[in-house]
Design an enzyme around this catalytic site. Structure first.
Site, PDB file in Angstrom:
ATOM      1  N   LYS A   1       0.885  -1.227  -0.057  1.00 22.38           N
ATOM      2  CA  LYS A   1       0.014   0.037   0.057  1.00 22.38           C
ATOM      3  C   LYS A   1       0.865   1.061  -0.058  1.00 22.38           C
ATOM      4  O   LYS A   1       1.617   1.499   1.108  1.00 22.38           O
ATOM      5  CB  LYS A   1      -0.870   0.082   1.085  1.00 22.38           C
ATOM      6  CG  LYS A   1      -1.798   1.264   1.246  1.00 22.38           C
ATOM      7  CD  LYS A   1      -2.425   1.545   2.593  1.00 22.38           C
ATOM      8  CE  LYS A   1      -3.082   2.628   2.954  1.00 22.38           C
ATOM      9  NZ  LYS A   1      -3.699   3.085   3.755  1.00 22.38           N
TER      10      LYS A   1
ATOM     11  N   GLY B   1      -8.357   8.681  10.191  1.00 21.88           N
ATOM     12  CA  GLY B   1      -8.653   8.629  11.725  1.00 21.88           C
ATOM     13  C   GLY B   1      -9.775   9.438  12.380  1.00 21.88           C
ATOM     14  O   GLY B   1     -10.027   9.513  13.582  1.00 21.88           O
TER      15      GLY B   1
ATOM     16  N   GLY C   1     -11.413   7.068   7.082  1.00 24.01           N
ATOM     17  CA  GLY C   1     -12.769   8.113   7.530  1.00 24.01           C
ATOM     18  C   GLY C   1     -13.660   7.275   7.953  1.00 24.01           C
ATOM     19  O   GLY C   1     -14.703   7.951   8.521  1.00 24.01           O
TER      20      GLY C   1
ATOM     21  N   ASN D   1      -9.133   0.792   9.994  1.00 24.51           N
ATOM     22  CA  ASN D   1      -8.292   0.390  11.127  1.00 24.51           C
ATOM     23  C   ASN D   1      -8.866   0.888  12.357  1.00 24.51           C
ATOM     24  O   ASN D   1      -9.214   0.249  13.491  1.00 24.51           O
ATOM     25  CB  ASN D   1      -6.746   1.080  10.784  1.00 24.51           C
ATOM     26  CG  ASN D   1      -5.880   0.602  12.000  1.00 24.51           C
ATOM     27  OD1 ASN D   1      -4.544   0.954  11.731  1.00 24.51           O
ATOM     28  ND2 ASN D   1      -6.218  -0.265  12.779  1.00 24.51           N
ATOM     29  N   THR D   2      -8.700   2.480  12.396  1.00 25.67           N
ATOM     30  CA  THR D   2      -9.216   3.273  13.744  1.00 25.67           C
ATOM     31  C   THR D   2     -10.479   2.739  14.220  1.00 25.67           C
ATOM     32  O   THR D   2     -10.633   2.644  15.363  1.00 25.67           O
ATOM     33  CB  THR D   2      -9.179   4.394  13.447  1.00 25.67           C
ATOM     34  OG1 THR D   2      -7.686   4.961  12.975  1.00 25.67           O
ATOM     35  CG2 THR D   2      -9.010   5.462  14.903  1.00 25.67           C
TER      36      THR D   2
END
Length: 262
Positions: A100, A162, A189, A210-211
């Protein structure tokens, strides 16, 4: 939807949910959440999470025996040169060429990508034989440039990294979907499961989050919710939504009403 395969480069996947590895309290929770999400790809910031040094606690060790693919990312890089060097060293250490590409232009406030440096790096890395998933802004013109530069997938942000703001650019996501032939993966987002479903209903080929999982009060439960939301959103997209109308439309047939009144 067993035959609904996600193809990125020469790799194929059943799951359309990609998870990250940052912000978890430990590697065990990272592993448990990834399994709960039934994700087949986990992205790893090479500069922040160890996958190259066998002498320190290594995330790769937790995933031994699994079929989950590692997707090293260049988070923390601000120039094409830095990212190119990082990926070449990572491939030498791990053999992984599935990457990535993430080059940040504004490291203080927005964490927005530097698309010019990203495009430059993409061209070099694709020629080097890397399968490049390129993180970008939500510009369909840049998405097409990245595809032409050799990107195997384009990853536009839905909102700042995030932020958890959800899908702030629905029209741009659909414009990018129309502009490119490689997979579109919504990245950054997503804050909750409904955001992931919306991204998939817009036509995204996959979602990376992720977050939203790592920062949840219950990461395992949120991972399961994201899994189900991506599947539901994909099914909804494939089924085809009804047209929007500015007025009411009866859901029951109206034929014969006059006869009944008579």
């Amino acid at each position: 939807m067993k035959n609904d395969i996600l193809k990125i480069g020469n790799k194929t996947f059943q799951s359309r949910l990609i998870v990250g590895s940052g912000k978890y309290k430990d590697f065990q929770t990272t592993f448990d959440a990834t399994l709960a999400a039934q994700a087949e790809i986990i992205t790893v910031a090479v500069r922040r999470v160890n996958i190259t040094n066998p002498n320190e606690e290594n995330l790769l060790d937790y995933f031994k025996g699994s079929k989950i693919a590692f997707l090293p990312n260049s988070a923390g890089c601000t120039t094409a040169e830095e990212a190119i060097t990082l990926f070449r060293l990572t491939r030498e250490a791990t053999g992984i060429d599935f990457i990535k590409l993430e080059i940040i232009g504004d490291t203080q406030k927005t964490l927005y990508p530097d698309v010019l440096e990203t495009l430059k790096a993409c061209e070099v890395l694709a020629k080097d034989g890397f399968c490049v998933l390129a993180y970008s802004n939500d510009d369909p013109i840049m998405a097409k440039h990245l595809e032409n530069a050799g990107a195997s997938a384009v990853m536009p942000l839905a909102a700042p990294i995030g932020s958890g703001l959800g899908i702030q650019n629905r029209y741009n996501i659909t414009f990018i979907k129309e502009a490119i032939k490689v997979p579109l993966i919504v990245d950054a987002g997503v804050g909750c499961a409904s955001d992931a479903a919306i991204a998939m209903e817009l036509g995204a080929d996959a979602v990376l989050t992720n977050t939203a999982i790592a920062g949840a009060q219950n990461p395992i439960l949120m991972a399961e919710a994201m899994r189900d939301a991506v599947r539901a959103g994909r099914a909804s997209y494939l089924a085809g939504r009804i047209p929007k109308k500015p007025y009411a439309s009866a859901s029951s047939p109206t034929e014969g009403l006059a006869d009944l009144k008579a």
